[in-house]
Design a protein around this motif. Structure first.
Motif, PDB file in Angstrom:
ATOM      1  N   VAL A 166       0.865  -1.175   0.000  1.00  0.00           N
ATOM      2  CA  VAL A 166       0.000   0.000   0.000  1.00  0.00           C
ATOM      3  C   VAL A 166       0.903   1.226   0.000  1.00  0.00           C
ATOM      4  CG1 VAL A 166      -1.869   1.217   1.162  1.00  0.00           C
ATOM      5  CG2 VAL A 166      -1.732  -1.282   1.315  1.00  0.00           C
ATOM      6  N   PRO A 167       0.833   2.084  -1.017  1.00  0.00           N
ATOM      7  CA  PRO A 167       1.794   3.178  -1.171  1.00  0.00           C
ATOM      8  C   PRO A 167       1.766   4.189  -0.024  1.00  0.00           C
ATOM      9  CG  PRO A 167       0.585   2.797  -3.211  1.00  0.00           C
ATOM     10  CD  PRO A 167      -0.108   2.001  -2.152  1.00  0.00           C
ATOM     11  N   THR A 168       2.939   4.724   0.270  1.00  0.00           N
ATOM     12  CA  THR A 168       3.063   5.846   1.207  1.00  0.00           C
ATOM     13  C   THR A 168       2.118   6.972   0.780  1.00  0.00           C
ATOM     14  OG1 THR A 168       5.366   5.343   1.718  1.00  0.00           O
ATOM     15  CG2 THR A 168       4.644   7.612   2.069  1.00  0.00           C
ATOM     16  N   GLY A 169       1.488   7.575   1.747  1.00  0.00           N
ATOM     17  CA  GLY A 169       0.587   8.684   1.472  1.00  0.00           C
ATOM     18  C   GLY A 169      -0.863   8.287   1.276  1.00  0.00           C
ATOM     19  N   THR A 170      -1.134   6.966   1.207  1.00  0.00           N
ATOM     20  CA  THR A 170      -2.521   6.520   1.055  1.00  0.00           C
ATOM     21  C   THR A 170      -3.325   6.895   2.296  1.00  0.00           C
ATOM     22  OG1 THR A 170      -1.816   4.643  -0.308  1.00  0.00           O
ATOM     23  CG2 THR A 170      -4.012   4.524   0.682  1.00  0.00           C
ATOM     24  N   PRO A 171      -4.431   7.635   2.135  1.00  0.00           N
ATOM     25  CA  PRO A 171      -5.254   7.955   3.309  1.00  0.00           C
ATOM     26  C   PRO A 171      -6.016   6.722   3.782  1.00  0.00           C
ATOM     27  CG  PRO A 171      -6.263   8.830   1.304  1.00  0.00           C
ATOM     28  CD  PRO A 171      -4.943   8.255   0.895  1.00  0.00           C
ATOM     29  N   VAL A 172      -5.976   6.455   5.066  1.00  0.00           N
ATOM     30  CA  VAL A 172      -6.690   5.306   5.656  1.00  0.00           C
ATOM     31  C   VAL A 172      -7.407   5.831   6.905  1.00  0.00           C
ATOM     32  CG1 VAL A 172      -5.310   3.444   4.675  1.00  0.00           C
ATOM     33  CG2 VAL A 172      -4.484   4.596   6.712  1.00  0.00           C
ATOM     34  N   PHE A 173      -8.683   6.192   6.690  1.00  0.00           N
ATOM     35  CA  PHE A 173      -9.473   6.844   7.737  1.00  0.00           C
ATOM     36  C   PHE A 173      -8.722   8.096   8.219  1.00  0.00           C
ATOM     37  CE2 PHE A 173     -11.042   2.314   8.335  1.00  0.00           C
ATOM     38  CZ  PHE A 173     -12.172   2.526   7.577  1.00  0.00           C
ATOM     39  N   ASP A 174      -8.456   8.229   9.507  1.00  0.00           N
ATOM     40  CA  ASP A 174      -7.822   9.445  10.029  1.00  0.00           C
ATOM     41  C   ASP A 174      -6.297   9.387   9.937  1.00  0.00           C
ATOM     42  OD1 ASP A 174      -8.283  12.017  11.187  1.00  0.00           O
ATOM     43  OD2 ASP A 174      -7.528  11.255  13.109  1.00  0.00           O
ATOM     44  N   TRP A 175      -5.768   8.312   9.369  1.00  0.00           N
ATOM     45  CA  TRP A 175      -4.333   8.102   9.288  1.00  0.00           C
ATOM     46  C   TRP A 175      -3.867   8.177   7.835  1.00  0.00           C
ATOM     47  CZ3 TRP A 175      -1.327   5.736  13.602  1.00  0.00           C
ATOM     48  CH2 TRP A 175      -2.066   5.695  14.780  1.00  0.00           C
ATOM     49  N   THR A 176      -2.552   8.156   7.667  1.00  0.00           N
ATOM     50  CA  THR A 176      -1.934   8.122   6.349  1.00  0.00           C
ATOM     51  C   THR A 176      -0.821   7.086   6.371  1.00  0.00           C
ATOM     52  OG1 THR A 176      -2.381  10.488   6.023  1.00  0.00           O
ATOM     53  CG2 THR A 176      -0.751   9.468   4.569  1.00  0.00           C
ATOM     54  N   ILE A 189      -1.253   0.509  12.437  1.00  0.00           N
ATOM     55  CA  ILE A 189      -1.419   1.065  11.101  1.00  0.00           C
ATOM     56  C   ILE A 189      -1.802  -0.028  10.104  1.00  0.00           C
ATOM     57  CG2 ILE A 189       1.048   0.863  10.551  1.00  0.00           C
ATOM     58  CD1 ILE A 189      -1.422   3.630   9.371  1.00  0.00           C
ATOM     59  N   GLY A 190      -1.400  -1.277  10.370  1.00  0.00           N
ATOM     60  CA  GLY A 190      -1.738  -2.371   9.465  1.00  0.00           C
ATOM     61  C   GLY A 190      -3.216  -2.711   9.495  1.00  0.00           C
ATOM     62  N   SER A 191      -3.789  -2.841  10.688  1.00  0.00           N
ATOM     63  CA  SER A 191      -5.219  -3.147  10.778  1.00  0.00           C
ATOM     64  C   SER A 191      -6.061  -1.975  10.307  1.00  0.00           C
ATOM     65  CB  SER A 191      -5.596  -3.534  12.212  1.00  0.00           C
ATOM     66  OG  SER A 191      -5.191  -2.547  13.138  1.00  0.00           O
ATOM     67  N   ILE A 192      -5.618  -0.750  10.616  1.00  0.00           N
ATOM     68  CA  ILE A 192      -6.339   0.429  10.128  1.00  0.00           C
ATOM     69  C   ILE A 192      -6.336   0.449   8.601  1.00  0.00           C
ATOM     70  CG2 ILE A 192      -6.262   2.952   9.984  1.00  0.00           C
ATOM     71  CD1 ILE A 192      -5.219   2.936  12.891  1.00  0.00           C
ATOM     72  N   THR A 193      -5.183   0.153   8.011  1.00  0.00           N
ATOM     73  CA  THR A 193      -5.068   0.148   6.552  1.00  0.00           C
ATOM     74  C   THR A 193      -5.959  -0.935   5.949  1.00  0.00           C
ATOM     75  OG1 THR A 193      -2.823   1.040   6.613  1.00  0.00           O
ATOM     76  CG2 THR A 193      -3.472  -0.161   4.627  1.00  0.00           C
TER      77      THR A 193
END
Length: 444
Positions: free
Chosen positions: A61-71, A234-238
Motif C-alpha cells: 500500500v503506497p506511502t501517502g494513502t489515506p486510511v481513515f484518520d491516518w496516512t 497502522i496495518g489493521s487500520i489500513t
C-alpha cells in the motif's frame, strides 16, 4: 468431566495428537534475526519466508494513502548502525543486535559529545543487562538502545555515531492468506508482524497462525478463514480502510499474540462482550485444565481495538498468555529464543484449534422425539459410546442434548449449561442424529 468418546465418525482432525511446538519454534528461530518494523524490507523478507510454509499473498500500500484518520507512512529501511568511542573503537553495533537502534531512526553520521549523545540513548536502569526495544514511528528522531551497564560505563569525550538508514516514500507491506469454506462468512486470525528480534511478541503469534493455516488446509471448512500478517495499529487500520465491506463478513475473530511464554492464558473479550467467540473461548479455557484468566475489552492493546472500534464493532477478541507489559522480558532483548518454548506453543495451538472446532460445529438441533424421553437402550446408544467408567456421564450428556434441542438452544448453549466439553456434546449430537432422534436445523 467427560474426557473420552469413540464414535468412529468423520470429524475435523484431532490436534491433540499432534505436537506442533517444535515446528513452530523452528519458524520463530528462523525469523528471529530479521529487523522488522511497520514498513520496509524486513517485513517483506519475513513474508517471503512464510511463503515457504503457507500460501500467503504479499500486498503493498503506497506511502501517502489515506486510511481513515491516518496516512500510510514513509518506508523505513536500515543497512547498518554503530557508535565509536573517543578512541575510535566500535562499542555498539546494529549487527550485534537489531534492538540496538531506535526503530525508525532517521539517518545520521556525525561526531557528538557525550552530553549531546545521551538524550539519544535508551536503557533500562531496573534491568541493567537487557537492551530495550524503542520506536519512533511518527516522530522523526534518531537514537540507540543499550544496556544500562554499558550506558554507565561511557566516558566523557566525542563519539562518532552512524545510522545508515532511509526514510522515504515507499509502501506498507502486509500478508494475507484466505482459505475459502462452504460459506462466505469468515473467521479472522490476525497477528502483527512489525517487531524486530522479539520472540514472544510477536513471532510466537506468527508461528501459531502458520500452523493453524496448515491444519485448516487439511480440514473440511464450513467457514472461510482470513489470516492477516500486518504491522501493528497502522496495518489493521489500513486493511479495514481498504476492505470496509469485506470486514463485515467477519463473524468471529481472534488476535493472536504472546502465545509462547509459560504464563497462564488470558482472553480479552471483544467489545460486544458476549459474542460467540467470547463464549467459545471461555468454554474452551474452562476445559483445558490449565490456568487462565478472562478480562473485559478495553481500548488499548493490540489490533483488537481497531477491529472493535465503534464503526466496525466486529466480534474479535485477543487470546494470549501473559498480557503485554505484564512479563519482565516484554519489549526487551530478554524476549528471546529462551523465553519461548515448544511446550507452550503446543498448548496455545491446541487451545486455538479447540476454539475453531467449537465455531465450526456449533449448530441448533431439533429433537425428533420430544414427548418424554426416548428409550436409548433399545437403540444401542449406550454401546455407541465407549468408556464404561463414564456411562452415567454419557447418559446425562445425551439427556441434556435431547432436552435442549428444541430449535432454540445451540450446542454451545447446551455445553455451557451442562458444563460438558463441546467436543463431546457435538459428537453425542451426531450419534443421536444418526439414530433419527435429532435433526440439524441450522449451523450458527
Amino acid at each position: 468431566m467427560i474426557t473420552e468418546i469413540n464414535t468412529g465418525l468423520p470429524a475435523m482432525a484431532d490436534p491433540s495428537v499432534i505436537q506442533p511446538g517444535d515446528e513452530m519454534y523452528q519458524i520463530v528461530t528462523r525469523l528471529y534475526p530479521i529487523c522488522r518494523s511497520i514498513t520496509g524490507n524486513g517485513v517483506r523478507q519475513t513474508l517471503q519466508i512464510l511463503q515457504d510454509y503457507i500460501p500467503v499473498q504479499i500486498k503493498e500500500v503506497p506511502t501517502g494513502t489515506p486510511v481513515f484518520d491516518w496516512t500510510v507512512p514513509k518506508e523505513w529501511n536500515i543497512q547498518d548502525a554503530w557508535i565509536k568511542d573517543p578512541q575510535g573503537n566500535i562499542i555498539l553495533s546494529f549487527k550485534d543486535h537489531n534492538l540496538h537502534v531506535l526503530n525508525y531512526s532517521t539517518p545520521i553520521h556525525k561526531t557528538v559529545s557525550l552530553a549531546e549523545l545521551k538524550p539519544h540513548l535508551f536503557s533500562l536502569p531496573d534491568k541493567p543487562d537487557w537492551i530495550p526495544y524503542r520506536t519512533s514511528y511518527y516522530n522523526e528522531n534518531w537514537g540507540f538502545c543499550m544496556t544500562y551497564r554499558q550506558l554507565e560505563s561511557l566516558e566523557d569525550g566525542d563519539y562518532e555515531v552512524c545510522i545508515d538508514s532511509t526514510l522515504e516514500p515507499g509502501s506498507l507491506t502486509y500478508g494475507e492468506c484466505f482459505l475459502p469454506g462452504n460459506t462466505d462468512e469468515e473467521v479472522l486470525i490476525s497477528c502483527h508482524i512489525c517487531h524486530p528480534s522479539l520472540a514472544n511478541d510477536n513471532l510466537s503469534g506468527i508461528s501459531l497462525a502458520v500452523k493453524l493455516i496448515q491444519w485448516l488446509q487439511e480440514q473440511p471448512r464450513r467457514y472461510s478463514y482470513r489470516f492477516l500478517f500486518i504491522p501493528g495499529t497502522i496495518g489493521s487500520i489500513t486493511w479495514l480502510a481498504l476492505n470496509e465491506q469485506q470486514a463485515f463478513k467477519i463473524k468471529h475473530g481472534l488476535v493472536a499474540t504472546l502465545v509462547g511464554d509459560s504464563g497462564r492464558f488470558t482472553y480479552k473479550k471483544s467489545r460486544r462482550g458476549n459474542a460467540t467467540i467470547d463464549r467459545a473461548a471461555a468454554h474452551a479455557l474452562k476445559h483445558i485444565q490449565l490456568p487462565y484468566h478472562i478480562i473485559d475489552f478495553f481500548p488499548y492493546g493490540y489490533d483488537e481495538r481497531q477491529y472493535c472500534s465503534p464503526g466496525f464493532n466486529l466480534p474479535v477478541g485477543c487470546l494470549m498468555r501473559t498480557p503485554h507489559g505484564q512479563y519482565p522480558e516484554y519489549h526487551t532483548s530478554a524476549d528471546n529464543l529462551d523465553l519461548v518454548q515448544p511446550k507452550n506453543l503446543t498448548e496455545s495451538y491446541q487451545l486455538y484449534t479447540t476454539i475453531l472446532q467449537i465455531l465450526e460445529g456449533n449448530g441448533i438441533y431439533v429433537n425428533q422425539n420430544p414427548k418424554c424421553e426416548p428409550q436409548l437402550g433399545k437403540r444401542g446408544l449406550y454401546r455407541a459410546i465407549s468408556g464404561d467408567n463414564h456411562t452415567k456421564s454419557y447418559e446425562m450428556a445425551m439427556l441434556w442434548v435431547l432436552n435442549l434441542s428444541d430449535g432454540e438452544h445451540s450446542l454451545l448453549d447446551i455445553a455451557e449449561k451442562a458444563d460438558i466439553p463441546f467436543e463431546f456434546i457435538q459428537k453425542v449430537a451426531v450419534i443421536l442424529e444418526e439414530h433419527d432422534l435429532l435433526k440439524l436445523q441450522t449451523y450458527l
